[in-house]
Design a protein around this motif. Structure first.
Motif, PDB file in Angstrom:
ATOM      1  N   PHE A 106       0.833  -1.206   0.000  1.00  0.00           N
ATOM      2  CA  PHE A 106       0.000   0.000   0.000  1.00  0.00           C
ATOM      3  C   PHE A 106       0.867   1.255   0.000  1.00  0.00           C
ATOM      4  O   PHE A 106       0.498   2.276  -0.584  1.00  0.00           O
ATOM      5  CB  PHE A 106      -0.924   0.015   1.216  1.00  0.00           C
ATOM      6  CG  PHE A 106      -1.985  -1.041   1.195  1.00  0.00           C
ATOM      7  CD1 PHE A 106      -2.545  -1.474   0.002  1.00  0.00           C
ATOM      8  CD2 PHE A 106      -2.443  -1.620   2.385  1.00  0.00           C
ATOM      9  CE1 PHE A 106      -3.527  -2.457  -0.027  1.00  0.00           C
ATOM     10  CE2 PHE A 106      -3.422  -2.599   2.366  1.00  0.00           C
ATOM     11  CZ  PHE A 106      -3.959  -3.014   1.164  1.00  0.00           C
ATOM     12  N   GLU A 107       2.025   1.188   0.670  1.00  0.00           N
ATOM     13  CA  GLU A 107       2.922   2.341   0.743  1.00  0.00           C
ATOM     14  C   GLU A 107       3.378   2.779  -0.650  1.00  0.00           C
ATOM     15  O   GLU A 107       3.613   3.967  -0.892  1.00  0.00           O
ATOM     16  CB  GLU A 107       4.140   1.998   1.611  1.00  0.00           C
ATOM     17  CG  GLU A 107       5.169   3.108   1.737  1.00  0.00           C
ATOM     18  CD  GLU A 107       4.680   4.297   2.552  1.00  0.00           C
ATOM     19  OE1 GLU A 107       5.224   5.409   2.350  1.00  0.00           O
ATOM     20  OE2 GLU A 107       3.757   4.137   3.375  1.00  0.00           O
ATOM     21  N   LYS A 108       3.457   1.828  -1.576  1.00  0.00           N
ATOM     22  CA  LYS A 108       3.896   2.141  -2.938  1.00  0.00           C
ATOM     23  C   LYS A 108       2.891   3.020  -3.678  1.00  0.00           C
ATOM     24  O   LYS A 108       3.270   3.882  -4.463  1.00  0.00           O
ATOM     25  CB  LYS A 108       4.098   0.843  -3.728  1.00  0.00           C
ATOM     26  CG  LYS A 108       5.219  -0.039  -3.211  1.00  0.00           C
ATOM     27  CD  LYS A 108       5.287  -1.340  -4.002  1.00  0.00           C
ATOM     28  CE  LYS A 108       6.353  -2.278  -3.461  1.00  0.00           C
ATOM     29  NZ  LYS A 108       6.369  -3.584  -4.196  1.00  0.00           N
ATOM     30  N   THR A 109       1.612   2.780  -3.439  1.00  0.00           N
ATOM     31  CA  THR A 109       0.564   3.532  -4.129  1.00  0.00           C
ATOM     32  C   THR A 109      -0.092   4.597  -3.255  1.00  0.00           C
ATOM     33  O   THR A 109      -0.742   5.498  -3.750  1.00  0.00           O
ATOM     34  CB  THR A 109      -0.525   2.564  -4.642  1.00  0.00           C
ATOM     35  OG1 THR A 109      -1.020   1.783  -3.545  1.00  0.00           O
ATOM     36  CG2 THR A 109       0.045   1.618  -5.691  1.00  0.00           C
ATOM     37  N   ILE A 110       0.078   4.446  -1.926  1.00  0.00           N
ATOM     38  CA  ILE A 110      -0.486   5.419  -0.982  1.00  0.00           C
ATOM     39  C   ILE A 110       0.650   5.904  -0.082  1.00  0.00           C
ATOM     40  O   ILE A 110       0.832   5.410   1.031  1.00  0.00           O
ATOM     41  CB  ILE A 110      -1.609   4.805  -0.118  1.00  0.00           C
ATOM     42  CG1 ILE A 110      -2.618   4.056  -0.985  1.00  0.00           C
ATOM     43  CG2 ILE A 110      -2.328   5.877   0.699  1.00  0.00           C
ATOM     44  CD1 ILE A 110      -3.645   3.270  -0.194  1.00  0.00           C
TER      45      ILE A 110
END
Length: 215
Positions: free
Chosen positions: A147-151
């Motif tokens: 999720f950190e990659k997209t958010i």
């Protein structure tokens, strides 16, 4: 002018000191409250957990208590405990985000997810100090870093201890998106205090009774 600047600096230091003190007091009483409430809740939770585990075993083979690694405060991992609500081979094809109508969930699993009974073993996690009653729900590392990659900023949820319930859970529960979850969790981290914690606990009771946001 110099005296005014020195006075302002002293005032800022005093304000920072008061803020640190109030934060320490909050954290101390939060931990104290966690322990007391968990001990009281365990009186009811232990027999409910035992009975539920029996029903889980009657429906499907395998350990009725499910353990899984999650990320806690400052990205430190710990083992979380739940009553198993899915079949034992639920992740035979690898980690998978739970769907609203997930076919892996057993019949008894649907009930304990709706009522949040599956989360009762986490009282042990709270007593150990891995978790707290109110805070962002702990997530698996594989999903957190994905999720950190997209958010960007998703890992900021890990600045505080994860909770049994949280602001995101009473504002959509399992049905909200990761981005919405981040919004509510950061809002809690920024505004957390005794009154908000109590409000979230009371709203959680309503969620448990109504089954809102379960999946």
């Amino acid at each position: 002018m110099q005296e005014l600047e020195e006075s302002l600096m002293v005032t800022q230091v005093e304000i920072a000191s008061v803020y640190r003190s109030s934060k320490e007091i909050y954290e101390f009483f939060k931990r104290f409250t966690d322990i007391i409430l968990c001990i009281i809740a365990s009186i009811i939770a232990i027999p409910i957990t035992v009975i539920t585990c029996v029903f889980v075993l009657l429906e499907s083979k395998g350990n009725p208590i499910y353990s899984q690694e999650r990320l806690g405060k400052d990205e430190k991992s710990f083992i979380i405990y739940k009553i198993r609500s899915m079949s034992c081979d639920a992740e035979k094809n690898g980690p998978r985000w739970a769907d609203k109508n997930d076919e892996r969930v057993t019949n008894i699993g649907k009930f304990i997810r709706k009522t949040r009974i599956d989360e009762l073993p986490q009282l042990y996690n709270i007593l150990k100090g891995d978790m707290t009653i109110v805070g962002p729900r702990p997530e698996r590392a594989v999903f957190t870093y994905e999720f950190e990659k997209t958010i960007p900023g998703f890992t900021n949820r890990l600045k505080v201890k994860p909770g049994l319930t949280g602001l995101a859970q009473v504002n959509g529960g399992y049905e909200i998106t990761p981005k919405e979850k981040l919004y509510w969790d950061l809002k809690y981290i920024e505004e957390k205090n005794f009154a908000k914690d109590l409000n979230i606990i009371l709203k959680t009771v309503v969620v448990v009774v109504t089954g809102h946001g379960a999946r």
